[in-house]
Structures are given as structure tokens and as C-alpha cells.
Design a protein around this motif. Structure first.
Motif, mmCIF file in Angstrom:
data_model
loop_
_atom_site.group_PDB
_atom_site.id
_atom_site.type_symbol
_atom_site.label_atom_id
_atom_site.label_comp_id
_atom_site.label_asym_id
_atom_site.label_seq_id
_atom_site.Cartn_x
_atom_site.Cartn_y
_atom_site.Cartn_z
ATOM 1 N N GLN A 51 0.830 -1.194 0.000
ATOM 2 C CA GLN A 51 0.000 0.000 0.000
ATOM 3 C C GLN A 51 0.870 1.251 0.000
ATOM 4 O O GLN A 51 0.535 2.248 -0.663
ATOM 5 N N ILE A 52 1.976 1.219 0.719
ATOM 6 C CA ILE A 52 2.869 2.389 0.781
ATOM 7 C C ILE A 52 3.430 2.700 -0.599
ATOM 8 O O ILE A 52 3.465 3.863 -1.026
ATOM 9 N N GLN A 53 3.877 1.674 -1.326
ATOM 10 C CA GLN A 53 4.427 1.882 -2.662
ATOM 11 C C GLN A 53 3.362 2.404 -3.624
ATOM 12 O O GLN A 53 3.616 3.299 -4.426
ATOM 13 N N ASN A 54 2.165 1.830 -3.542
ATOM 14 C CA ASN A 54 1.078 2.286 -4.414
ATOM 15 C C ASN A 54 0.695 3.724 -4.113
ATOM 16 O O ASN A 54 0.418 4.505 -5.017
ATOM 17 N N ARG A 55 0.686 4.090 -2.836
ATOM 18 C CA ARG A 55 0.322 5.466 -2.470
ATOM 19 C C ARG A 55 1.379 6.452 -2.973
ATOM 20 O O ARG A 55 1.036 7.522 -3.494
ATOM 21 N N ALA A 56 2.664 6.088 -2.834
ATOM 22 C CA ALA A 56 3.734 6.978 -3.307
ATOM 23 C C ALA A 56 3.665 7.161 -4.819
ATOM 24 O O ALA A 56 3.808 8.279 -5.333
ATOM 25 N N ALA A 57 3.424 6.070 -5.551
ATOM 26 C CA ALA A 57 3.335 6.156 -7.012
ATOM 27 C C ALA A 57 2.107 6.966 -7.428
ATOM 28 O O ALA A 57 2.163 7.769 -8.373
ATOM 29 N N ALA A 58 0.986 6.770 -6.740
ATOM 30 C CA ALA A 58 -0.225 7.521 -7.060
ATOM 31 C C ALA A 58 -0.044 9.007 -6.771
ATOM 32 O O ALA A 58 -0.509 9.862 -7.534
ATOM 33 N N MET A 59 0.642 9.326 -5.692
ATOM 34 C CA MET A 59 0.873 10.732 -5.355
ATOM 35 C C MET A 59 1.742 11.417 -6.397
ATOM 36 O O MET A 59 1.483 12.563 -6.790
ATOM 37 N N ARG A 60 2.758 10.720 -6.893
ATOM 38 C CA ARG A 60 3.614 11.310 -7.929
ATOM 39 C C ARG A 60 2.815 11.590 -9.194
ATOM 40 O O ARG A 60 2.948 12.648 -9.818
ATOM 41 N N LEU A 61 1.944 10.655 -9.568
ATOM 42 C CA LEU A 61 1.130 10.831 -10.767
ATOM 43 C C LEU A 61 0.111 11.957 -10.566
ATOM 44 O O LEU A 61 -0.144 12.750 -11.488
ATOM 45 N N LEU A 62 -0.443 12.070 -9.362
ATOM 46 C CA LEU A 62 -1.386 13.152 -9.076
ATOM 47 C C LEU A 62 -0.690 14.505 -9.167
ATOM 48 O O LEU A 62 -1.229 15.464 -9.736
ATOM 49 N N GLN A 63 0.515 14.597 -8.612
ATOM 50 C CA GLN A 63 1.269 15.848 -8.699
ATOM 51 C C GLN A 63 1.535 16.228 -10.155
ATOM 52 O O GLN A 63 1.422 17.396 -10.544
ATOM 53 N N THR A 64 1.877 15.236 -10.955
ATOM 54 C CA THR A 64 2.140 15.491 -12.365
ATOM 55 C C THR A 64 0.902 16.038 -13.062
ATOM 56 O O THR A 64 0.963 17.023 -13.803
ATOM 57 N N ARG A 65 -0.243 15.406 -12.821
ATOM 58 C CA ARG A 65 -1.468 15.840 -13.486
ATOM 59 C C ARG A 65 -1.890 17.241 -13.029
ATOM 60 O O ARG A 65 -2.389 18.037 -13.833
ATOM 61 N N LEU A 66 -1.699 17.540 -11.759
ATOM 62 C CA LEU A 66 -2.046 18.878 -11.270
ATOM 63 C C LEU A 66 -1.115 19.929 -11.864
ATOM 64 O O LEU A 66 -1.547 21.044 -12.186
ATOM 65 N N LEU A 67 0.157 19.574 -12.021
ATOM 66 C CA LEU A 67 1.104 20.499 -12.636
ATOM 67 C C LEU A 67 0.704 20.793 -14.073
ATOM 68 O O LEU A 67 0.681 21.958 -14.507
ATOM 69 N N LEU A 68 0.365 19.743 -14.813
ATOM 70 C CA LEU A 68 -0.038 19.933 -16.205
ATOM 71 C C LEU A 68 -1.355 20.695 -16.305
ATOM 72 O O LEU A 68 -1.533 21.525 -17.194
#
Length: 369
Positions: free
Chosen positions: A279-296
Motif C-alpha cells: 500500500q505504501i508503494q502504491n500510495r507513493a506512485a499515485a501521489m507522484r502521478l497526481l502531482q504530475t497531473r495537477l502540474l499539467l
């Protein structure tokens, strides 16, 4: 045998290739390889697995790119020798071999030329691709799965590493959505021309009336940010849900709640991740993708404001970019470039080079206008 004269064709290839070399800066690429090799030789590199994989992936890609250029140089010289020998020996087989090599080399140089057009801000990054089923019921979810396989086969043909990050299976056929990563340099620049709405027209295999069915799927492509720290997300803006990873038909494939779904409440953006083991790895990966989408999203809003001030707003998101006809004429047609292929089976098996290259050229012309 008539004398084989390919001098004009070979000279045209040399001119194009010289233009490529002017843009590529081969010496700079060799220096970058030397630097990456020094990093890769550092015993401490593998203490950070993610960074080690990034370095080795970049090194492999840069070496392959330089080898491709150096091979083209050698093949151009060899082609002239092949033509001379064919004429000296009056050998029709040797002449046919030279013509085949001319065609193959022309395609290689064309691919290299297209790569020089990838000069956007994020073009050099890896890509995250999301496919979502649109209107069309079972045909749309089946079409979405066909597109997922198409892109994964395209990557496999090139030896590009991929990782499926999340898949939402439909209750009937196919998938509701899927997100995957293509982790090589310039994957975003190449695949970004695939973003948009894709349309499939065929005799539906899911109906009994043998009627033509039209279905749609949306393809989203974003660059993979190594660190999307430019966007700070308040903790209260995120809703976190955990669940068990699922497979086809909704069956559970994990006995623990390791999958993670992040919902950004202000924008409604939802990121699901179930590929990692914890769950920790999935949450970290999801957070990185969310940050990317918000930046774009932030950058798109700024660009939209500039266009509004200039009076040149163009609604492009969701516009149909390509049609796939699997009945009658059997055709794949890109509606932006006009590029067509009459063998859809090959396209769905990953043969996308012509479509993608035409898209990159079209985009470059549009940007220059």
C-alpha cells in the motif's frame, strides 16, 4: 541487366542525414554516454534503486540511439559499394538487394529525422498513458482493451519497458480504463500525438443483429515527472481509499488492501494504483502521478488564459483524431494528418510508426504556423 543508378536517391538520403547530424550533435551525445557510464560504474549507485534504473535506462537508450546513427553512416557508404558491385557484375540479385537496402535505409533515416522534431518542453520524458472507454457499451470496453494491447505491442516491438499501473475491468468485455507507463526517453514526445478520441466502426461481435456499431475510447498521454515537487497538495484536499487489487470480472487478486485510490477533491482528479506490492508503494506512485497531473492542469489553465486574451481558443480535448474501420474497406485513418493504413490488423498489432511519424510532423507544422 540495365545499369542500376541510385545516385540521386542516395544523395537525397545523405542530404537528409547531414541535416539530422546538424541537429543531433553526435559528440555531445557521446559525452553524455561517458558521463552516464561513470555514474553506472559507481558501486553506490544501487543504494537508490529508482535512480539506478533511471541511469541504466538512459544509458541503454542513448547508446542505442548513437549506434543507430553510426550504423546509418556505415550503411550509406556500403549502399554505394553495393550499387557499384551490382553494375560491375551485371547481377540482378545484387541490384534487387541494393534496392531493398535503399528502402530500408530510407525508413531508418526518416525515423531519425522525425526524432529531431521532438523538441518540446517535456518531449524527452517517459510517458504515462491512460485509456478510457467512451460511448458504445461492450464494444467500447473491448475497443479500449484492443488499444491497450496495441500500444503495449508497439512498445514491445521497440524493446521499450512498460508497466501497467492500473486496470479497471468491465463487467462484460474488455476494460473500462487502464494506465500504463513507457519508461524510455522521448516516450512522451512520441506518444503525445496519440492523445485524443479514437473511434472504432465494425460489425459488433456482441449483438445478434449484425449491425454496424460505432464506439469510442479516449487516450490521455502525460509526461512522467521524476519529481513533481512544483505542486504542493494540502492533505485536506486528498481523499484516500484503499481496496483489494482486482482482475477480470472484478475478481480479487490480492488478499490485502494494497491498492490505493487518491481523489483530489478540488478538481475531482482520481488516481488509482494497484501494480505495486504494498500500500505504501502504491500510495507513493499515485501521489507522484497526481502531482504530475495537477502540474499539467495548472499549465493548461495558464495557456488557455493566454489564448483567451489572444482570441484564439480552440476546443481540442475530446476531438476525434483517428478512425478504425473493421468492415468493408478495412482502413485506419488519422483525421488530422490524412495518413491511412489499409491493414488494421497490423496497426492493432503495434505497427504504429507511420501514424505516429505523420502525427509528429503534423504537430511540428502546426506549431510553426
Amino acid at each position: 541487366m540495365h545499369e542500376l543508378d541510385l545516385s540521386a536517391d542516395i544523395q537525397a538520403l545523405r542530404t537528409t542525414f547531414d541535416n539530422i547530424l546538424d541537429v543531433v550533435d553526435l559528440d555531445a551525445r557521446r559525452r553524455e554516454i561517458d558521463e552516464l557510464e561513470q555514474e553506472a560504474a559507481d558501486p553506490a549507485l544501487w543504494s537508490d534503486q529508482d535512480n539506478a534504473q533511471r541511469v541504466t535506462s538512459q544509458l541503454s537508450h542513448r547508446k542505442a540511439a548513437v549506434r543507430k546513427i553510426e550504423s546509418a553512416v556505415s550503411r550509406l557508404d556500403d549502399l554505394e559499394v553495393m550499387v557499384e558491385l551490382a553494375n560491375e557484375m551485371q547481377d540482378e540479385d545484387a541490384a534487387a538487394e541494393a534496392r531493398t537496402e535503399l528502402a530500408d535505409l530510407g525508413k531508418t533515416i526518416q525515423d531519425l529525422e522525425v526524432q529531431t522534431l521532438l523538441d518540446g518542453e517535456y518531449d524527452e520524458r517517459a510517458a504515462v498513458v491512460t485509456i478510457r472507454a467512451g460511448a458504445g457499451g461492450d464494444d467500447a470496453t473491448d475497443f479500449s482493451q484492443m488499444l491497450l494491447r496495441m500500444y503495449l505491442r508497439w512498445a514491445e516491438r521497440h524493446g521499450y519497458p512498460t508497466k501497467v499501473l492500473d486496470t479497471s475491468y468491465a463487467e462484460g468485455a474488455g476494460i473500462k480504463s487502464a494506465t500504463f507507463e513507457v519508461d524510455v526517453p522521448y516516450a512522451y514526445g512520441v506518444l503525445s500525438v496519440e492523445a485524443g478520441t479514437h473511434r472504432l466502426a465494425r460489425i459488433s461481435p456482441f449483438g445478434s443483429a449484425d449491425k454496424r456499431q460505432t464506439s469510442f475510447a479516449a487516450v490521455e498521454v502525460i509526461p512522467l515527472m521524476e519529481e513533481a515537487t512544483e505542486v504542493e497538495i494540502p492533505e485536506n484536499d486528498i481523499r484516500v481509499d484503499v481496496f483489494r487489487s482486482s482482475g477480470p470480472g472484478g475478481q480479487s487478486v490480492n488478499t490485502t488492501d494494497s491498492a490505493v485510490r487518491l481523489t483530489h477533491v478540488p478538481t475531482g482528479i482520481v488516481i488509482s494504483m494497484q501494480n505495486e506490492k504494498s500500500q505504501i508503494q502504491n500510495r507513493a506512485a499515485a501521489m507522484r502521478l497526481l502531482q504530475t497531473r495537477l502540474l499539467l492542469l495548472q499549465q493548461e489553465e495558464e495557456a488557455a488564459k493566454k489564448k483567451e486574451l489572444a482570441g484564439t481558443i480552440t476546443a481540442s480535448w475530446g476531438d476525434q483524431i483517428r478512425s478504425y474501420f473493421l468492415y468493408g474497406q478495412q482502413l485506419v485513418k488519422d483525421l488530422r494528418t490524412g495518413y491511412e493504413m489499409t491493414q488494421p490488423d497490423q496497426v492493432f498489432d503495434g505497427d504504429l510508426e507511420g501514424l505516429i511519424n505523420a502525427g509528429i510532423r503534423w504537430r511540428k507544422r502546426s506549431d510553426d504556423d
